[in-house]
Every structure is written in structure tokens, then in C-alpha cells.
Scaffold this motif. Sequence first.
Motif, PDB file in Angstrom:
ATOM      1  N   UNK A 138       0.850  -1.192   0.000  1.00 53.94           N
ATOM      2  CA  UNK A 138       0.000   0.000   0.000  1.00 53.94           C
ATOM      3  C   UNK A 138       0.872   1.223   0.000  1.00 53.94           C
ATOM      4  N   UNK A 139       1.312   1.614   1.196  1.00 48.31           N
ATOM      5  CA  UNK A 139       2.174   2.778   1.375  1.00 48.31           C
ATOM      6  C   UNK A 139       3.521   2.616   0.678  1.00 48.31           C
ATOM      7  N   UNK A 140       3.944   1.370   0.451  1.00 49.32           N
ATOM      8  CA  UNK A 140       5.252   1.111  -0.141  1.00 49.32           C
ATOM      9  C   UNK A 140       5.299   1.329  -1.648  1.00 49.32           C
ATOM     10  N   UNK A 141       4.266   1.908  -2.219  1.00 48.83           N
ATOM     11  CA  UNK A 141       4.251   2.200  -3.647  1.00 48.83           C
ATOM     12  C   UNK A 141       3.437   1.235  -4.485  1.00 48.83           C
ATOM     13  N   UNK A 142       2.914   0.175  -3.873  1.00 49.77           N
ATOM     14  CA  UNK A 142       2.167  -0.824  -4.643  1.00 49.77           C
ATOM     15  C   UNK A 142       0.922  -0.218  -5.294  1.00 49.77           C
ATOM     16  N   UNK A 196      26.093  -7.305  19.711  1.00 51.85           N
ATOM     17  CA  UNK A 196      26.195  -5.862  19.871  1.00 51.85           C
ATOM     18  C   UNK A 196      26.614  -5.565  21.301  1.00 51.85           C
ATOM     19  N   UNK A 197      27.416  -4.514  21.456  1.00 50.88           N
ATOM     20  CA  UNK A 197      27.983  -4.195  22.752  1.00 50.88           C
ATOM     21  C   UNK A 197      27.274  -3.041  23.463  1.00 50.88           C
ATOM     22  N   UNK A 198      26.298  -2.409  22.801  1.00 48.72           N
ATOM     23  CA  UNK A 198      25.622  -1.267  23.414  1.00 48.72           C
ATOM     24  C   UNK A 198      24.110  -1.459  23.311  1.00 48.72           C
ATOM     25  N   UNK A 199      23.366  -0.555  23.944  1.00 51.16           N
ATOM     26  CA  UNK A 199      21.914  -0.591  23.809  1.00 51.16           C
ATOM     27  C   UNK A 199      21.538  -0.337  22.353  1.00 51.16           C
ATOM     28  N   UNK A 200      20.580  -1.102  21.847  1.00 49.02           N
ATOM     29  CA  UNK A 200      20.176  -0.955  20.453  1.00 49.02           C
ATOM     30  C   UNK A 200      18.662  -1.034  20.338  1.00 49.02           C
ATOM     31  N   UNK A 201      18.159  -0.476  19.235  1.00 47.98           N
ATOM     32  CA  UNK A 201      16.765  -0.647  18.839  1.00 47.98           C
ATOM     33  C   UNK A 201      16.758  -1.590  17.644  1.00 47.98           C
ATOM     34  N   UNK A 202      15.911  -2.597  17.711  1.00 44.97           N
ATOM     35  CA  UNK A 202      15.803  -3.602  16.648  1.00 44.97           C
ATOM     36  C   UNK A 202      14.450  -3.427  15.978  1.00 44.97           C
ATOM     37  N   UNK A 203      14.454  -3.341  14.647  1.00 42.69           N
ATOM     38  CA  UNK A 203      13.194  -3.106  13.942  1.00 42.69           C
ATOM     39  C   UNK A 203      13.231  -3.748  12.559  1.00 42.69           C
ATOM     40  N   UNK A 204      12.072  -4.139  12.019  1.00 37.38           N
ATOM     41  CA  UNK A 204      12.029  -4.590  10.625  1.00 37.38           C
ATOM     42  C   UNK A 204      12.430  -3.436   9.707  1.00 37.38           C
ATOM     43  N   UNK A 205      13.106  -3.747   8.613  1.00 38.68           N
ATOM     44  CA  UNK A 205      13.476  -2.692   7.668  1.00 38.68           C
ATOM     45  C   UNK A 205      12.237  -2.069   7.048  1.00 38.68           C
ATOM     46  N   UNK A 206      11.238  -2.882   6.730  1.00 37.40           N
ATOM     47  CA  UNK A 206      10.029  -2.368   6.079  1.00 37.40           C
ATOM     48  C   UNK A 206       8.796  -2.808   6.850  1.00 37.40           C
ATOM     49  N   UNK A 210       5.184   7.881   4.385  1.00 30.13           N
ATOM     50  CA  UNK A 210       4.636   8.559   3.205  1.00 30.13           C
ATOM     51  C   UNK A 210       3.120   8.473   3.113  1.00 30.13           C
ATOM     52  N   UNK A 211       2.497   7.611   3.899  1.00 29.48           N
ATOM     53  CA  UNK A 211       1.037   7.610   4.056  1.00 29.48           C
ATOM     54  C   UNK A 211       0.748   7.394   5.531  1.00 29.48           C
ATOM     55  N   UNK A 212       0.911   8.468   6.328  1.00 25.46           N
ATOM     56  CA  UNK A 212       0.743   8.348   7.782  1.00 25.46           C
ATOM     57  C   UNK A 212      -0.718   8.211   8.179  1.00 25.46           C
ATOM     58  N   UNK A 213      -0.942   7.897   9.451  1.00 27.04           N
ATOM     59  CA  UNK A 213      -2.300   7.808   9.968  1.00 27.04           C
ATOM     60  C   UNK A 213      -3.075   9.085   9.714  1.00 27.04           C
ATOM     61  N   UNK A 227       5.346   5.586  -6.754  1.00 27.28           N
ATOM     62  CA  UNK A 227       5.881   4.287  -6.356  1.00 27.28           C
ATOM     63  C   UNK A 227       7.316   4.366  -5.885  1.00 27.28           C
ATOM     64  N   UNK A 228       8.135   5.261  -6.473  1.00 25.40           N
ATOM     65  CA  UNK A 228       9.538   5.333  -6.080  1.00 25.40           C
ATOM     66  C   UNK A 228       9.681   5.861  -4.654  1.00 25.40           C
ATOM     67  N   UNK A 229       9.032   6.979  -4.375  1.00 31.80           N
ATOM     68  CA  UNK A 229       9.121   7.569  -3.035  1.00 31.80           C
ATOM     69  C   UNK A 229       8.511   6.642  -1.991  1.00 31.80           C
ATOM     70  N   UNK A 230       7.394   5.992  -2.332  1.00 34.38           N
ATOM     71  CA  UNK A 230       6.763   5.075  -1.392  1.00 34.38           C
ATOM     72  C   UNK A 230       7.653   3.894  -1.056  1.00 34.38           C
ATOM     73  N   UNK A 231       8.295   3.329  -2.085  1.00 38.96           N
ATOM     74  CA  UNK A 231       9.150   2.159  -1.866  1.00 38.96           C
ATOM     75  C   UNK A 231      10.383   2.512  -1.045  1.00 38.96           C
TER      76      UNK A 231
END
Length: 332
Positions: A85-89, A145-155, A283-286, A106-110
Motif C-alpha cells: 500500500x504505502x510502499x508504492x504498490x 552488539x555491545x551497546x543498547x540498540x533498537x531492533x526493527x524490521x526494515x520495512x 509517506x502515508x501516515x495515519x 511508487x519510487x518515493x513510497x518504496x
Amino acid sequence: MTPRVLVIGGGQNAEHEVSLASAAAVAAALRLSGHTVSTLTIDREGIWRADGLPPCASPIESLGLALPLIAEADVIFPAVHGSLGEDGALAALAALVGARIVGSDLHAGAIGMDKWATKLVADAVGVRTARGRVISVEDIGDAEFECEVVVKPVSAGSSYGVSLVTEESELLDALRTAARFDRRILVEEVVRAREIDVAVLREAGGIRWAAPPLEIHASGLFDTATKYDGSARFTVPAQLDAAETSALQRAAIAVFDALGCAGVARMDFFLTDDGPVLNEVNTMPGLTAASQVPRMFAGAGVEYTDLVGRLVAGARVPGAANSTYGFAGVGS
């Protein structure tokens, strides 16, 4: 003549319910302002549904039946957050059929949906991001990892799959959680700073401008639960001095332009003593009236119905040449 608008909601991802709320609010606001509105919903299995359409067993069959609704609309408003959806599809679909659509192409969304690619774009235009790297799902057992980190899906959106890791023993579970949403996982160093959002709107004439920034007040990580359980507080406008506001708005417009965004996009920042650090782009926020972006524009005197109308007025055929551009200013 007021354009006929087709609002699309739902989607095949974890943000399905959020998207339904955005789509319902957008459709109601457009009807209030005199637009003729029709709606389509993409269910969790990818079936396109609308009143009057016969039930279908497959996404391709249902899309074929939905195409007349797409053809009849003057503008498509794709209030579908997240992947497919938001990813340009949906912008790609509009480009293929030559339909005007609200929002980025589509480019900016992806690229905007891909947090790693967004970091590279931001860094290229001088907007700082947190240090991090990408891990493939096949390699999560070897990550250290040696420090505090945030882990998240890329997309992924709405903070689904995001974890704060403060102990080494928590890392593997966090990586596995993120892997439920994407095969590529972004691991970033933690940035301890104020969380500030900036929304940028591209008007029909091409002018881009940034709304007053919004500050998020949350105890701990601003995760999915915090976003939707009502515990987070927002301040609009954020309590900033003129230099901080200017730095944030200019950084937001720089990223908006570098990605090639259209319509509205929300840039999420950390505000450090050394200036803004970009967290991610939506690119398509709430888009309910209570969502962050409408709150920011209300702070600039643009009420919700007006904002939605402006988005429709600025709709374009994705990829089509547009020779009208404005000054990338800030403020209203």
C-alpha cells in the motif's frame, strides 16, 4: 467541478485496522466537503471488497471486478498504510492505468518504506541518522552488539516488530520478533533525545511546507501499544526555540524532496543537542482527525476537512511530468 474520489482502505499487513480507521475518516471528511465518494477495502487476504461487488475467491478476480470503480473515479485516495500500500504498490497500479492518486509515487513510497534506504538518502542530503546496520534473517543467530540498540524490521510501520534491547540476552528474541515482519532487520544505536515529528505537505501548485512540529511524550519506547492505547501525550506545537523549529522543518523538507514525496509525509526525528536525527519517514501516515499529522496541520490553522481536500486537490498521475513547482518554504 468537485472530483469523484475513490478511498481505498485495509491492506494485507499488520496495519490493516489502522488503515480502515484512516479510510473511514477520510471518506467522511470528503463527503462533508461535498465530494462524491466511493470506497474499496482490501481484506487481509488481498481480496478487494465493496458494496455491490460479488464475493470472490482470489485477489486477481476481485481486482478485476474493482477496476470499473477505479476507472470511474477522478482521484484515488489510498489510505493503506504499510506494505502493499504505502510502499508504492497502489501508486504503481495508478501509474499503470493513468489514474490520479493522492500521495507519493511508487519510487518515493518504496524508498520511504525501506528504513535502510531512507537512512542512505537522508545522509546524502546532510540529515543525520542513528548509526546502525542491516542483518538478514538467516544471520540473526550470529549477531552481537555491545551497546543498547533498537531492533526493527526494515520495512514495516506502526512500530510493529520494534524492540529496545538493553541486555545482550534480549537480542535474539528481539531479532526474531522483527523477523516476523521482514527478512531484513535494522539494528540501530539508541538515541536518547526528545521525539519530534514534522509533517510536510505538497500543495497542488507544488509548494511544500512544514506544519508546526509535534512532540511525543511517552515513557520508554514509543512502540505499537503506546501508539494506540492512549497512554502517549502529544504537544502541538512542540516547545522549541526558533532555531530548533527551523532546523527540524528544513531537515523534513530536505528529506521529503530527496525522496520525491508528494501529498503529505510525516518525518520522525530525535532532537539532540547537536540538532535533528531522522528516525524514519511515513509517506502515508495515519489520517484520522486524532492522528499526529492532522493535529500538526490543525496547529497551523488547517482543519481536518481542509487538509483532506488539499490532498485531493494535489493528486497527480504517478510518474507524469509536472512542470509546476513552488518554493520549499516553512510555515503556513
